[in-house]
Design a protein around this motif. Structure first.
Motif, mmCIF file in Angstrom:
data_model
loop_
_atom_site.group_PDB
_atom_site.id
_atom_site.type_symbol
_atom_site.label_atom_id
_atom_site.label_comp_id
_atom_site.label_asym_id
_atom_site.label_seq_id
_atom_site.Cartn_x
_atom_site.Cartn_y
_atom_site.Cartn_z
ATOM 1 N N SER A 20 -47.192 49.738 77.178
ATOM 2 C CA SER A 20 -47.563 51.009 77.992
ATOM 3 C C SER A 20 -46.381 51.727 78.592
ATOM 4 O O SER A 20 -46.278 52.843 78.704
ATOM 5 C CB SER A 20 -48.552 50.522 79.183
ATOM 6 N N LEU A 21 -45.363 50.922 79.279
ATOM 7 C CA LEU A 21 -44.330 51.763 79.921
ATOM 8 C C LEU A 21 -43.203 52.188 78.849
ATOM 9 O O LEU A 21 -42.855 53.226 79.038
ATOM 10 C CB LEU A 21 -43.587 50.720 80.614
ATOM 11 N N ILE A 22 -42.999 51.625 77.710
ATOM 12 C CA ILE A 22 -42.168 52.154 76.508
ATOM 13 C C ILE A 22 -42.898 53.405 76.114
ATOM 14 O O ILE A 22 -42.415 54.411 76.094
ATOM 15 C CB ILE A 22 -42.110 51.209 75.443
ATOM 16 N N ILE A 23 -44.256 53.324 75.767
ATOM 17 C CA ILE A 23 -44.869 54.634 75.341
ATOM 18 C C ILE A 23 -44.929 55.714 76.267
ATOM 19 O O ILE A 23 -44.678 56.868 76.062
ATOM 20 C CB ILE A 23 -46.214 54.138 75.061
ATOM 21 N N GLY A 24 -45.327 55.356 77.646
ATOM 22 C CA GLY A 24 -45.038 56.502 78.603
ATOM 23 C C GLY A 24 -43.689 56.955 78.792
ATOM 24 O O GLY A 24 -43.486 58.062 78.957
ATOM 25 N N GLY A 25 -42.606 56.010 78.694
ATOM 26 C CA GLY A 25 -41.146 56.612 78.739
ATOM 27 C C GLY A 25 -41.117 57.421 77.423
ATOM 28 O O GLY A 25 -40.174 58.409 77.529
ATOM 29 N N ALA A 329 -51.183 53.789 82.727
ATOM 30 C CA ALA A 329 -50.485 52.475 82.127
ATOM 31 C C ALA A 329 -51.148 51.104 82.900
ATOM 32 O O ALA A 329 -51.248 50.212 82.593
ATOM 33 C CB ALA A 329 -49.010 52.424 82.468
ATOM 34 N N LEU A 330 -51.378 51.557 84.340
ATOM 35 C CA LEU A 330 -52.179 50.662 85.044
ATOM 36 C C LEU A 330 -53.658 50.352 84.497
ATOM 37 O O LEU A 330 -53.932 49.128 84.588
ATOM 38 C CB LEU A 330 -52.166 50.943 86.672
ATOM 39 N N LEU A 331 -54.372 51.490 84.220
ATOM 40 C CA LEU A 331 -55.593 51.274 83.711
ATOM 41 C C LEU A 331 -55.712 50.509 82.365
ATOM 42 O O LEU A 331 -56.491 49.656 82.205
ATOM 43 C CB LEU A 331 -56.371 52.633 83.323
ATOM 44 N N ILE A 332 -54.701 50.848 81.380
ATOM 45 C CA ILE A 332 -54.604 50.204 80.097
ATOM 46 C C ILE A 332 -54.276 48.674 80.382
ATOM 47 O O ILE A 332 -54.716 47.886 79.816
ATOM 48 C CB ILE A 332 -53.626 50.975 79.244
ATOM 49 N N THR A 333 -53.385 48.519 81.119
ATOM 50 C CA THR A 333 -53.092 47.202 81.719
ATOM 51 C C THR A 333 -54.324 46.202 82.278
ATOM 52 O O THR A 333 -54.461 45.118 81.813
ATOM 53 C CB THR A 333 -51.997 47.016 82.775
ATOM 54 N N GLY A 334 -55.199 46.749 82.949
ATOM 55 C CA GLY A 334 -56.075 46.141 83.660
ATOM 56 C C GLY A 334 -57.264 45.860 82.574
ATOM 57 O O GLY A 334 -57.776 44.857 82.294
ATOM 58 N N PHE A 335 -57.637 47.048 81.689
ATOM 59 C CA PHE A 335 -58.364 46.429 80.441
ATOM 60 C C PHE A 335 -57.750 45.510 79.678
ATOM 61 O O PHE A 335 -58.612 44.783 79.063
ATOM 62 C CB PHE A 335 -58.666 47.888 79.801
ATOM 63 N N SER A 336 -56.528 45.466 79.291
ATOM 64 C CA SER A 336 -55.776 44.534 78.509
ATOM 65 C C SER A 336 -56.021 43.165 79.056
ATOM 66 O O SER A 336 -56.135 42.249 78.228
ATOM 67 C CB SER A 336 -54.434 44.995 78.467
ATOM 68 N N PHE A 337 -55.947 43.048 80.491
ATOM 69 C CA PHE A 337 -55.993 41.629 80.943
ATOM 70 C C PHE A 337 -57.686 41.163 80.577
ATOM 71 O O PHE A 337 -57.634 39.821 80.319
ATOM 72 C CB PHE A 337 -55.887 41.914 82.433
ATOM 73 N N LEU A 338 -58.784 42.043 80.794
ATOM 74 C CA LEU A 338 -59.797 41.609 80.458
ATOM 75 C C LEU A 338 -59.926 41.165 78.995
ATOM 76 O O LEU A 338 -60.648 40.244 78.429
ATOM 77 C CB LEU A 338 -60.761 42.822 80.716
#
Length: 646
Positions: A20-25, A329-338
Motif C-alpha cells: 500500500s505504501l509503495i503504491i501510494g508513493g 492505506a490504513l483501510l486496505i491494511t485493516g481489511f487485509s488483516f481480516l
C-alpha cells in the motif's frame, strides 16, 4: 499450527502495508509529475496565446502605419512641391480627413500623427490627432487644445514645444529623430507624451519618396491600457503576468516600477530568463526557480511576456492527496488483516489434517480419514490433501493385497508396479517431510528467541510452499511413471540442482554438511524437469546418508556441472566412506539397500537409473574416488524430438 497461522497473518499484513505504501508513493510521485507537466503545458499555451493576442494589437498598429505610409508615398507629388509654395499646406489639408477617420475608427491608441520634414518648406507642419474627443470627433492638437491639457502652457506665438524647437536637442522631438536613425518602423518603450500627463508606447516610421524625406508618421498607445490588459490576464488561480523589453527591463510589472532591471530586482529570475533571450542556447518556454514557474512568450516587437505561478499553489492539492493515500492505506491494511486471518485459517486447517493422517500412516494406522469438505477444495492445498488421501487409500489397499502375495508375483504383476510406485513415493516424501519439520522447528525457535524478521518468515513459508507443491507433483509424476505423460520441455540443469539444494538446505545444515558447487557451463535438457529433480534428490540424499554413517568433522558434498560437445555431465562427490565392490554391483537393483529396512527402500537408485537411461538416454554410475564416492550422471544435450518421445 496456530503459530504458523499467526505468522502467515503477520506476513500478509506486513506485505499488504508495504504494498500500500509503495503504491501510494508511486501514485504520489506520478501525481507530482502529472501536475507539473499539466501546469507547464497550460502555462506554455497561455503564454503563446496571450503573446499572440498582444502581438496582434501591435501588428494592427504597424498595419495602420503601413497603410498611411503607402497612402503618403502614392499621393505625395514632389514636382508640385517644387513648383508651388502652398502645396504642402494643401497636401496637409487633404491628409487631415484621412488621419481623423483613422483616429475615429480605432480606439486602441492614444494618438496618431505625421510631422512633416521642416526642410520641405522651412516651416513646421504637423497633423496630430488625440483620442480626446469632442462629441464623436477626435481632436486635432493645436495651441488651444495643447494649453487646455498640458501642465506647461505656451503662448500663441511660441506654439507647443514641437514648434518652438525643431532639433535633436528637443526631448519632445526624440520620436522624430529616433525614427530617422532607425530608417524603418520601430517601437519605443514607454515615454512621456509631449505636454500631456500620459505614458505612451510609440511606434514611428519615416516616410521617403524617391529618397526625399517627407516626414515621420507614428501612433502612440497608452501604457496604462497595456498595463490593464496584462493585469487582467488570468494566470490560473494565483499567478500574474509582466512585460519586459529585450534587455530584461520592466515595462509592466505588478511589483516593480518601469525600467527596473530584473537582474537587480530578482537575480534568480533574471538568470533563468536569460535562457530565453540567449540565442546560443536551445529555445525554452518554461523556467523553474525555487518558488515559481515562468513561461515566456515573445511579442512581435521583441518584448517578452512572462507568466509566473507560485510552486506552493501548484502542489497544494498534493497535501490532500497525501492524506487520502494514508487513509486508504490504513483501510486496505485493516481489511487485509481480516482477510489474512481467514486465509491463514484456510491454509493451516487442511495442512494440519494432512499432517495428522501422515503421522497415522507412519505407525500403520489407515483408519483416519480427511474431512470431505477439505477434499472438495480445488486449489493447491486441495490437491495436496487429495494426494495425501490417495496415498492413504493406495497404501491401505496394497498392504492388504501384499499380505496375500509373495514378492516375486508382486514384482511381476500390476500390483508389483503399484508397490514400486508407493515405495518410491514413501522414499521421495520422507526427506521433504523432514525438511518441513526442520523449517517449522526453526520458525518456532526463532519466534521464541524473537530473532525472526518478516523476510526470514516469508522465505521459510515460501520454502514450505515449494516443498508441498513438489510433494503434490510427485504423486502425479509417479502415478504416470510407467505410462509417462507428454509434459517434456527444455529446462536448466543448474536451476534443477539449485532447487534441490535449496530444499535440502535445512537438513544439510542441521548435520553440519557443507556443499560446494562448480558450474563451468549451464546446459539445458529436453524432458521432464521433475523426473530429473528426483534423480538429483536421490543422489544427494544418498550422499548425505553416507556422510552420516561416518564420524567426521569435515562433511562435504561437491557438485560440478560441465558440458562436452554432445553431453552434459553432473558429478556429485561426497567425502564419506567408500562402497565395497561387492555392494557396488547391487546398488542399482530394486529393493536393495544398505540402510536397513527402517531407513531405506532400495528403490531410489533403481528409479534414478531407469529415468536417466529410458527417459534421458544417458547413464548414471557410482565410482570410488580414494577419499569418497563419486556419482556421475551423463545425458545427451542434443537430440531430436522423435528420440525423446521413444
Amino acid at each position: 499450527m496456530k503459530k504458523i497461522s499467526s505468522r502467515i497473518m503477520i506476513a500478509i499484513f506486513s506485505l499488504t502495508m508495504a504494498t500500500s505504501l509503495i503504491i501510494g508513493g508511486f501514485i504520489f510521485i506520478n501525481s507530482i509529475d502529472y501536475i507539473e507537466n499539466e501546469t507547464n503545458d497550460k502555462l506554455i499555451y497561455m503564454s503563446r496565446t496571450h503573446s499572440l493576442s498582444l502581438s496582434e494589437r501591435l501588428n494592427s498598429v504597424e498595419t495602420i502605419i503601413e497603410t498611411i505610409h503607402s497612402q503618403i508615398v502614392n499621393s505625395f507629388n514632389i514636382e508640385m512641391l517644387k513648383n508651388s509654395s502652398s502645396y504642402l499646406e494643401e497636401y496637409e489639408e487633404s491628409l487631415d480627413g484621412f488621419f481623423r477617420e483613422t483616429a475615429l475608427s480605432n480606439d486602441d491608441f492614444e494618438s496618431i500623427y505625421i510631422t512633416f520634414d521642416r526642410g520641405l518648406t522651412n516651416e513646421f507642419r504637423e497633423i496630430w490627432y488625440l483620442s480626446i474627443k469632442k462629441g464623436d470627433i477626435p481632436q486635432r492638437v493645436d495651441n488651444e487644445l495643447y494649453n487646455q491639457y498640458t501642465d506647461n502652457p505656451t503662448t500663441e506665438n511660441d506654439g507647443y514645444p514641437n514648434i518652438s524647437l525643431f532639433n535633436p536637442e528637443n526631448p519632445a522631438m526624440e520620436y522624430y529623430y529616433s525614427a530617422l536613425e532607425a530608417d524603418t518602423g520601430a517601437w519605443y518603450e514607454p515615454a512621456q507624451e509631449v505636454g500631456f500627463p500620459l505614458k505612451v508606447i510609440v511606434y514611428t516610421r519615416p516616410v521617403y519618396k524617391d529618397r526625399l524625406l517627407i516626414g515621420v508618421i507614428g501612433i502612440d498607445i497608452n501604457v496604462e491600457s497595456i498595463r490593464e490588459s496584462i493585469k487582467d490576464l488570468e494566470v490560473m488561480k494565483n499567478g500574474y503576468a509582466f512585460l519586459l523589453n529585450d534587455d530584461l527591463e520592466v515595462i509592466v510589472h505588478p511589483n516593480y516600477p518601469e525600467y527596473t532591471s530584473m537582474e537587480e530586482a530578482e537575480p534568480e529570475s533574471y538568470s533563468l530568463l536569460t535562457g530565453f533571450t540567449d540565442k546560443n542556447k536551445p529555445a525554452k518556454r518554461i523556467f523553474k526557480s525555487d518558488t515559481h514557474i515562468f513561461s515566456c512568450g515573445r511579442l512581435s516587437n521583441g518584448w517578452i511576456l512572462v507568466l509566473a505561478l507560485e510552486l506552493a499553489e501548484i502542489f497544494k492539492p498534493l497535501e490532500d492527496l497525501a492524506y487520502s493515500i494514508i487513509i486508504i492505506a490504513l483501510l486496505i491494511t485493516g481489511f487485509s488483516f481480516l482477510a489474512a486471518r481467514a486465509f491463514s485459517n484456510r491454509i493451516s486447517g487442511p495442512v494440519e489434517a494432512a499432517a495428522e493422517q501422515l503421522r497415522h500412516l507412519e505407525i500403520g494406522d489407515y483408519s483416519l480419514k480427511i474431512p470431505l469438505s477439505l477434499l472438495k477444495r480445488e486449489d493447491e492445498i486441495g490437491t495436496f490433501v487429495k494426494s495425501v488421501d490417495t496415498i492413504s487409500e493406495l497404501i491401505s489397499q496394497e498392504v492388504e493385497k501384499n499380505r496375500q502375495k509373495d514378492v516375486i508375483l508382486t514384482y511381476q504383476s500390476r500390483l508389483a508396479k503399484t508397490g514400486e510406485m508407493i515405495a518410491h513415493i514413501a522414499h521421495q516424501w520422507r526427506q521433504p517431510l523432514n525438511n518441513l519439520n526442520l523449517i517449522l522447528s526453526n520458525i518456532r525457535e526463532d519466534y521464541h528467541e524473537e530473532i525472526a524478521g518478516n523476510l526470514e518468515i516469508e522465505q521459510s513459508l515460501n520454502k514450505c510452499g515449494r516443498i508441498i507443491k513438489d510433494m503434490s507433483q510427485t504423486i502425479d509424476d509417479f502415478r504416470y511413471f510407467l505410462n509417462p505423460r507428454d509434459n517434456k520441455e527444455y529446462f536448466s540443469i543448474r536451476s534443477t540442482i539449485s532447487f534441490v539444494i535449496d530444499l535440502m538446505e535445512d537438513s544439510l545444515q542441521s548435520h553440519n554438511i557443507r556443499i560446494h558447487t562448480q558450474f563451468t557451463q549451464i546446459p539445458q535438457l529436453f524432458g521432464s524437469a521433475n523426473e530429473f529433480t528426483q534423480v538429483i534428490s536421490n543422489t544427494l540424499y544418498n550422499a548425505r546418508d553416507a556422510l552420516l554413517m561416518k564420524t567426521m568433522n569435515n562433511r562435504e558434498i561437491s557438485i560440478s556441472l560441465s558440458q562436452t560437445e554432445d553431453e552434459a555431465i553432473v558429478e556429485i562427490f561426497n567425502n564419506g566412506p567408500e562402497i565395497p565392490e561387492t555392494v557396488m554391483e547391487k546398488l542399482f537393483k530394486p529393493y536393495f539397500t544398505t540402510k536397513g529396512e527402517e531407513k531405506g527402500t532400495g528403490i531410489g537408485l533403481y528409479m534414478s537409473r531407469f529415468i536417466i537411461e529410458k527417459h534421458f538416454h544417458g547413464n548414471i554410475v557410482l565410482l570410488n574416488r580414494g577419499s569418497g564416492v563419486l556419482c556421475r550422471v551423463t545425458v545427451p544435450v542434443i537430440m531430436n524430438q522423435e528420440d525423446m518421445n521413444e
